[in-house]
Design a protein around this motif. Sequence first.
Motif, PDB file in Angstrom:
ATOM      1  N   GLU B  91       0.454  -1.232  -0.112  1.00  0.00           N
ATOM      2  CA  GLU B  91       0.039   0.247   0.555  1.00  0.00           C
ATOM      3  C   GLU B  91       0.525   1.427   0.106  1.00  0.00           C
ATOM      4  O   GLU B  91       0.067   2.596  -0.567  1.00  0.00           O
ATOM      5  CB  GLU B  91      -0.998   0.090   1.051  1.00  0.00           C
ATOM      6  CG  GLU B  91      -2.144  -0.987   1.091  1.00  0.00           C
ATOM      7  CD  GLU B  91      -3.073  -1.031   2.312  1.00  0.00           C
ATOM      8  OE1 GLU B  91      -2.492  -0.834   3.517  1.00  0.00           O
ATOM      9  OE2 GLU B  91      -3.842  -1.079   2.112  1.00  0.00           O
ATOM     10  N   GLU B 190      -6.503   5.212  -2.749  1.00  0.00           N
ATOM     11  CA  GLU B 190      -6.299   4.777  -1.559  1.00  0.00           C
ATOM     12  C   GLU B 190      -8.549   3.964  -2.061  1.00  0.00           C
ATOM     13  O   GLU B 190      -7.826   2.483  -1.144  1.00  0.00           O
ATOM     14  CB  GLU B 190      -7.037   5.320  -0.928  1.00  0.00           C
ATOM     15  CG  GLU B 190      -7.077   4.817   0.477  1.00  0.00           C
ATOM     16  CD  GLU B 190      -5.319   4.792   0.690  1.00  0.00           C
ATOM     17  OE1 GLU B 190      -4.148   5.360  -0.013  1.00  0.00           O
ATOM     18  OE2 GLU B 190      -4.933   3.934   1.973  1.00  0.00           O
ATOM     19  N   THR B 191      -9.160   3.362  -2.755  1.00  0.00           N
ATOM     20  CA  THR B 191     -10.122   3.373  -2.266  1.00  0.00           C
ATOM     21  C   THR B 191     -10.490   1.792  -3.158  1.00  0.00           C
ATOM     22  O   THR B 191     -10.563   0.907  -3.018  1.00  0.00           O
ATOM     23  CB  THR B 191     -11.506   4.083  -2.083  1.00  0.00           C
ATOM     24  OG1 THR B 191     -11.576   4.793  -3.227  1.00  0.00           O
ATOM     25  CG2 THR B 191     -11.740   4.630  -1.411  1.00  0.00           C
ATOM     26  N   GLY B 194      -7.619  -0.869  -2.132  1.00  0.00           N
ATOM     27  CA  GLY B 194      -8.714  -1.737  -0.911  1.00  0.00           C
ATOM     28  C   GLY B 194      -9.447  -2.866  -1.679  1.00  0.00           C
ATOM     29  O   GLY B 194      -8.900  -3.693  -0.959  1.00  0.00           O
ATOM     30  N   LEU B 197      -7.308  -4.860  -3.293  1.00  0.00           N
ATOM     31  CA  LEU B 197      -6.515  -5.878  -2.030  1.00  0.00           C
ATOM     32  C   LEU B 197      -8.048  -7.119  -1.955  1.00  0.00           C
ATOM     33  O   LEU B 197      -7.786  -8.023  -1.467  1.00  0.00           O
ATOM     34  CB  LEU B 197      -6.101  -5.424  -1.084  1.00  0.00           C
ATOM     35  CG  LEU B 197      -5.116  -4.790  -1.606  1.00  0.00           C
ATOM     36  CD1 LEU B 197      -3.724  -3.797  -1.247  1.00  0.00           C
ATOM     37  CD2 LEU B 197      -3.539  -5.628  -2.706  1.00  0.00           C
ATOM     38  N   ARG B 198      -8.755  -6.513  -1.521  1.00  0.00           N
ATOM     39  CA  ARG B 198      -9.876  -7.475  -1.101  1.00  0.00           C
ATOM     40  C   ARG B 198     -10.559  -8.423  -1.658  1.00  0.00           C
ATOM     41  O   ARG B 198     -10.966  -9.175  -1.300  1.00  0.00           O
ATOM     42  CB  ARG B 198     -11.147  -6.595  -0.495  1.00  0.00           C
ATOM     43  CG  ARG B 198     -12.202  -6.897   0.552  1.00  0.00           C
ATOM     44  CD  ARG B 198     -13.252  -5.850   0.679  1.00  0.00           C
ATOM     45  NE  ARG B 198     -12.497  -5.130   1.236  1.00  0.00           N
ATOM     46  CZ  ARG B 198     -13.348  -3.837   1.778  1.00  0.00           C
ATOM     47  NH1 ARG B 198     -14.657  -3.081   0.936  1.00  0.00           N
ATOM     48  NH2 ARG B 198     -12.950  -2.784   2.219  1.00  0.00           N
ATOM     49  N   ILE B 203      -8.126  -8.784   2.856  1.00  0.00           N
ATOM     50  CA  ILE B 203      -8.096  -8.060   3.380  1.00  0.00           C
ATOM     51  C   ILE B 203      -9.698  -8.025   3.892  1.00  0.00           C
ATOM     52  O   ILE B 203     -10.514  -8.673   2.378  1.00  0.00           O
ATOM     53  CB  ILE B 203      -8.047  -6.213   3.218  1.00  0.00           C
ATOM     54  CG1 ILE B 203      -7.045  -5.596   2.322  1.00  0.00           C
ATOM     55  CG2 ILE B 203      -9.523  -5.740   4.293  1.00  0.00           C
ATOM     56  CD1 ILE B 203      -7.291  -4.590   2.343  1.00  0.00           C
TER      57      ILE B 203
END
Lengths: 207, 207
Positions: B91, B190-191, B194, B197-198, B203
């Motif tokens: 990240e 960022e989102t 995110g 990655l989920r 995550i």
Amino acid sequence: MAGKKRGYHHGNLRQALVEAALALIEAKGPTGFTLSEAAKQAGVTPAAVYRHFAGREDLIAEAARQGYEIFADLMEHAYEKGQPSSLASFEATGRAYLAFARKFPGHYISMFESGISINRNPDLAHVANRAFGTLEKAAETLMAELPEDRRPPARMVSAHVWAMSHGVVELFSRGSPGTKSPFPPEDLLETGIGIYLRGLGLIRPDT
Amino acid sequence: MAGKKRGYHHGNLRQALVEAALALIEAKGPTGFTLSEAAKQAGVTPAAVYRHFAGREDLIAEAARQGYEIFADLMEHAYEKGQPSSLASFEATGRAYLAFARKFPGHYISMFESGISINRNPDLAHVANRAFGTLEKAAETLMAELPEDRRPPARMVSAHVWAMSHGVVELFSRGSPGTKSPFPPEDLLETGIGIYLRGLGLIRPDT
DNA sequence: TGTACATCAGTGAACGCGCGTTCACTGATGTAC
DNA sequence: TGTACATCAGTGAACGCGCGTTCACTGATGTAC
């Protein structure tokens, strides 16, 4: 009637100039494009261009406008073809994005790399917004599948996917830096969006 | 000793030219940049440039090379700062990417939009590969967290994130088309990462 | 410390070039009668 | 069907401009003795 006549009068010079511009922009980038060369390629004096366009920038803007028109049509078509599955619609628009960039590189460059603003004239702004609107609509109907408390803003989702699509085009579809794409761009975008959608909870986490 | 002397001899013209070029490229794009104007801004005759560079392209290449140098350093630093958590490292490199693009726009444009190939000279190729290598290393250590049967190729993951980062920079960080970014680019990246990655299962799916 | 000289980093004039744009023009087309 | 004429889409010459690059030069610096 205008058409195939060739002589003192060209018949369809305006469109011929746009097409020459597109070919040149594709071949040499927006930098390399010159009004004079577009005129020459259309078999005409540079001065003749001014019968149809206000100048160099205006010609590029028209190329971009036609690009947005095609682009918007393709996106809408992809969206509708995927219906009634919102997931299929969304994925189809993603694929259509890349297909457009590959099939119409001159248009793509005019639209996204030439530096012309979509607000330079109302026609251009209108058709560009139609295209972007379809991207957002696809994201919106997709978000409706999610429970409200896990639903990110549709505009954000469409921005994510647009960014990844554009990035794949710029970095891996044309040979920007080292011209070495580790994977075919289609696969890259397909898998990237797939992982992203799984992250949203729209594809089951196994498989 | 070279240094602050100003007279017939500049003292540090080579670097002054690079910096003038960066400022011009940032202000006018790679198109608008001219060797003559860079020379003028460094307080020198255009011909003087040829004491230090083979020509216009070479000057841009040096600007790009210095950009890759800074870029590679930033990426490595971000990676190490995130350790021992491979997720934090990954990240951090993503954030560092965007930070670099914002803080060094002239360099970024020279590297990714000027059309110069990273293979134009060995120094450039070397430092560029160092930078890209760090991106890949971050993806690789991250992939080691996943069970083997759910582990996509690290190069693919780094390509996905690179594409999204580049797309965010091009579309939303500078004002490419309509200059209307729906969200701050930092948040967008960022989102986006995110969610991605989920999707990889790195995550936890709730929250 | 002083002088001669090689080396180096700049100058400034010049080049040929292609650019975008303008202008008065002219040839072709379409229309009114 | 034929003629006069307005309209339109092209020409071609010219413009001023800034570009990248070259060249013979010269002023400043550093070094050998």
